[in-house]
Design an enzyme around this catalytic site. Structure first.
Site, short mmCIF file in Angstrom:
data_model
loop_
_atom_site.label_atom_id
_atom_site.label_comp_id
_atom_site.label_asym_id
_atom_site.label_seq_id
_atom_site.Cartn_x
_atom_site.Cartn_y
_atom_site.Cartn_z
CE1 TYR A 159 70.29 75.71 -4.19
CE2 TYR A 159 71.86 73.91 -4.31
CZ TYR A 159 71.09 74.78 -3.55
OH TYR A 159 71.13 74.71 -2.18
CE1 TYR A 191 69.13 66.72 -2.20
CE2 TYR A 191 71.49 66.32 -2.21
CZ TYR A 191 70.32 66.61 -2.89
OH TYR A 191 70.35 66.80 -4.24
#
Ligand code: CAA
Length: 253
Positions: A159, A191
């Site tokens: 990722y 996040y």
């Protein structure tokens, strides 16, 4: 012709029914775009929920199925949208998946599946819209990267590599299109409160939130705000830039 009499510009959002994508679609529609959300046809339940969540926008938000990891599917999608809705002026590449595992456990399949969606997908879509945008002299491309592309994250070699690649791809393309009215920028979320982050173990998530100076996960609206800003008609002098939206989790200059 007054601004309101002009036909709406068409914005295509990949991963458009996802955690961030849905809110991106809503904010682009609020900004006066005609929005097409692209996602996999197989996500039937999610497509139905998406229609319910965006019903207040009527036909300003539509759904079209396609697979960003498949070049031909993207090509056909772009042709279909141009016939049904008009030329694509704004492209937001938000489709992304995780296949978290430390490298010593990562399978080639976890590596390739992720690359095909998160990095090939950006190529497949940009390649199919860029000629039209440059020919018409206007385009806004916004690619969704990640703070983990900037810092690396344990368990995310795939990722992190793909997300760093997304911004490098964007900088290169920005140079190619800069004189043709087409800007290419990156938004790097931290996040956020999405199903993708909810899939991280509660213990790791709590540690991450504790490290965010603002003290909470980001909301999809926090990210969509940045996308709407960079894709605005009057954002034409911003190109090749990365806009981090991470609550201060990673600060850099
Ligand atoms: N940091 C440091 N050490 C860690 C660690 C971490 N995050 N995770 C595991 N370890 C340590 C363990 O304590 C253990 O140590 P010992 O061997 O000394 O006991 C060792 O590493 C275990 O290694 P494993 O290879 O067995 O790792 P695992 O299988 O237990 O866990 C993982 C791997 C599931 C990927 C886990 O590390 C993890 O969930 N990491 C976080 C991944 C993450 O943040 N993903 C973000 C998803 S959301 C997103 O990507 C959106 C966005 O853009 C922000």
């Amino acid at each position: 012709m007054s601004q309101s009499a002009l036909p709406k510009r068409v914005a295509l959002v990949t991963g458009g029914i996802g955690g961030l994508g849905t809110e991106i679609c809503r904010q682009l529609a609020q900004a006066g775009r005609r929005v097409i959300a692209l996602d996999l046809a197989s996500r039937e339940d999610r497509v139905a929920a998406f229609h319910a969540e965006t019903s207040d926008f009527g036909d300003a938000i539509a759904f079209e199925p396609a697979d960003v990891s498949d070049f031909d599917s993207c090509q056909q999608l772009v042709e279909r949208i141009e016939q049904r809705h008009g030329s694509i002026d704004v492209l937001v590449n938000a489709a992304g998946i995780t296949r978290d595992a430390s490298l010593r456990k990562m399978t080639p399949r976890q590596w390739h599946e992720l690359m095909r969606v998160n990095l090939d997908g950006v190529f497949n879509m940009c390649r199919n819209v860029v000629e039209g945008m440059t020919a018409r002299g206007f385009g806004r491309i916004v690619n969704i990267s990640s703070v983990n592309g900037q810092t690396g994250q344990f368990g995310q070699t795939n990722y992190s590599a793909a997300k760093a690649g997304v911004h490098a791809f964007g900088m290169a393309l920005a140079r190619e299109t800069a004189r043709k009215g087409v800007t290419v920028n990156t938004v790097s979320p931290g996040y956020c409160d999405t199903p993708m982050v909810a899939a991280v173990s509660a213990e790791i998530r709590a540690q991450i939130v504790a490290d965010i100076p603002i003290g909470r996960l980001g909301s999809p609206a926090d990210i969509a705000r940045a996308v709407a800003f960079l894709s605005a008609d009057d954002a034409g002098y911003i190109t090749g830039a990365n806009l981090p939206v991470n609550g201060g989790y990673f600060m850099s200059f």
